[in-house]
Design a protein around this motif. Structure first.
Motif, mmCIF file in Angstrom:
data_model
loop_
_atom_site.group_PDB
_atom_site.id
_atom_site.type_symbol
_atom_site.label_atom_id
_atom_site.label_comp_id
_atom_site.label_asym_id
_atom_site.label_seq_id
_atom_site.Cartn_x
_atom_site.Cartn_y
_atom_site.Cartn_z
ATOM 1 N N TYR A 9 37.522 35.416 53.169
ATOM 2 C CA TYR A 9 36.469 34.241 52.896
ATOM 3 C C TYR A 9 35.597 34.794 51.814
ATOM 4 O O TYR A 9 35.352 35.891 51.606
ATOM 5 N N VAL A 10 35.344 33.834 50.846
ATOM 6 C CA VAL A 10 34.838 34.102 49.735
ATOM 7 C C VAL A 10 33.242 33.831 50.084
ATOM 8 O O VAL A 10 32.791 32.601 50.301
ATOM 9 N N TYR B 278 33.773 39.310 48.879
ATOM 10 C CA TYR B 278 35.122 38.716 49.290
ATOM 11 C C TYR B 278 35.171 39.464 50.769
ATOM 12 O O TYR B 278 35.276 40.968 50.892
ATOM 13 N N ASP C 12 38.589 35.261 39.429
ATOM 14 C CA ASP C 12 39.100 33.899 40.122
ATOM 15 C C ASP C 12 39.808 34.587 41.507
ATOM 16 O O ASP C 12 40.949 34.692 41.329
ATOM 17 N N SER D 262 40.336 33.951 45.719
ATOM 18 C CA SER D 262 39.947 33.168 46.718
ATOM 19 C C SER D 262 40.711 33.576 48.060
ATOM 20 O O SER D 262 41.690 34.226 48.016
ATOM 21 N N ARG D 263 40.404 32.738 49.192
ATOM 22 C CA ARG D 263 41.106 33.038 50.492
ATOM 23 C C ARG D 263 42.525 33.003 50.160
ATOM 24 O O ARG D 263 43.208 32.184 49.529
#
Length: 419
Positions: free
Chosen positions: A225-226, A240, A294, A296-297
């Protein structure tokens, strides 16, 4: 000695796994008084049915079988234990895979009256595949064959030969005659097996050497999860969150983010209890990175100098758990870490015959409980390790894209357990 041993039970249905676990809990005084009272009230016998200490589901109590994995925790002055009691029915092999996936030792029960059967050999193959290093053959219900030494000796020799074919060294397999119902050789030594001079089951569990190998696995951190708080107090915070799957992460470490391959440095390690300098495998943390990347999950933060392979085609051993067969060209979903990626079974390479300990090349399909080597192709590049290198990032599950059900447990590059 006060370390932790993770163990699992396995074996055919009605071989007494739950009774054995109940006996361990009862004789080590790991049962609360109210639990024992409840089990005594539910038991049809005048003495408590110790299997009910484990078979908690109503359907299990009604049927007298185990259909789910039950985890129990107990301790002695010498060691703490986490025990997974797994089902015996063939259709619940998937639960056995789950329970044994983190075990260091497995207890394989066999009924002294029935001998080594197909399910025993199947479970031994699964345990070897999962890398469980120590096996105990518990020849249960020895009281029902009159505590006969020759019965035990024959079964112990048969199983030792089978385990050797799966790659187990002689000192990794121990056979013990027990009666889970009466308690012989479980915690206390039974006077009716004077011919047996080995350890009781608990003595073996307390003394077996399971010191982990030095952790040489590089950092693997799948992003779950971010975290981007919206409060005015921390407008620039970007963390993160996830669990360290392998290795150790430290502030100042240079890391790479996959699949992009971008590099940066760990600027901080946050937890609800405050900031850390380092975090080992198994700890859930939030990582802060030096650069605004950048991420992400589904991405994986790894050691920059030792990243996993990034590929869209790999061979993996599958333990097929689906009701419908796997054939070449079958479309699947692969869940690896925190990512779920479309995939296709490109080729079925080998199927293991766990009964005969032989390999069948180019099988047409894999059916329920089959174990085979399959070449998979994924829609995106996946960061993977060999299972022998890292259990956490070398394993995955296969999902049916139609209904989301679990079809298989997969091990990347795992050698089939045939010597």
């Amino acid at each position: 000695m006060s370390d932790l041993l993770r163990l699992a039970t396995a074996g055919d249905v009605d071989d007494g796994k739950s009774t054995l676990v109940g006996r361990l809990l009862y004789d080590t005084k790991s049962v609360l008084a109210d639990q024992l009272d409840a089990v005594t009230a539910d038991s049809a016998l005048s003495t408590p049915d110790l299997a009910l200490l484990v078979d908690g589901l109503r359907s299990e109590r009604e049927q007298g079988i185990t259909i789910d994995v039950a985890y129990r925790y107990f301790a002695t002055p010498r060691r703490s234990f986490v025990l997974a009691d797994t089902p015996g029915h063939v259709q619940y092999t998937r639960n056995t895979v789950t329970g044994a996936s983190t075990a260091q030792l497995a207890i394989l029960l066999v009924d002294a009256r029935k001998g080594i059967r197909g399910q025993t050999r199947r479970h031994a193959a699964v345990l070897a595949l999962l890398g469980v290093r120590h096996l105990v053959l518990a020849v249960n219900k020895i009281d029902l064959v009159g505590y006969d030494e020759s019965t035990f000796t024959v079964m112990a020799k048969q199983f030792a030969a089978h385990a050797a074919g799966l790659g187990y060294p002689r000192d990794a397999v121990t056979a013990i005659p027990i009666s889970a119902l009466r308690g012989d050789n479980v915690v206390d030594r039974g006077g009716r097996t004077s011919w047996y001079t080995g350890p009781t089951l608990l003595e073996h569990l307390e003394s077996v050497h399971t010191a982990p190998d030095p952790d040489q696995t590089p950092l693997r951190f799948p992003v779950q999860y971010v975290i981007r708080p919206r409060s005015a107090g921390c407008p620039d915070y970007r963390g993160y969150a996830g669990q360290v799957a392998a290795g150790v992460v430290r502030c100042g470490d240079e890391v790479a983010v996959l699949p992009s391959g971008l590099r940066t440095t760990v600027a901080g390690i946050d937890t609800p209890d405050g900031r850390l300098v380092e975090a080992p495998a198994g700890q859930s943390v939030t990582l802060l990175l030096e650069h605004d990347l950048d991420v992400s999950r589904g991405d994986m933060i790894t050691a920059a100098d030792a990243p996993p392979a990034l590929t869209d085609e790999f061979d993996a051993t599958l333990c097929w758990l689906g009701d419908r067969p796997l054939r070449r060209g079958t479309r699947l979903l692969v869940k690896h870490g925190t990512r779920t990626i479309p995939a296709i079974a490109q080729e079925l390479l080998v199927r293991l015959d766990e009964q005969a300990l032989s390999l069948c090349g180019q099988p047409g399909e894999l059916v329920l409980n089959d174990i085979g080597l399959v070449r998979l192709r994924t829609a995106e590049h996946v960061p993977i390790d060999d299972y022998d290198t890292s259990r956490a990032t070398g394993s995955f599950i296969v999902i049916d894209p139609a209904d989301g059900s679990t079809l298989a447990a997969g091990l990347v590059g795992a050698d089939l357990p045939i010597q």
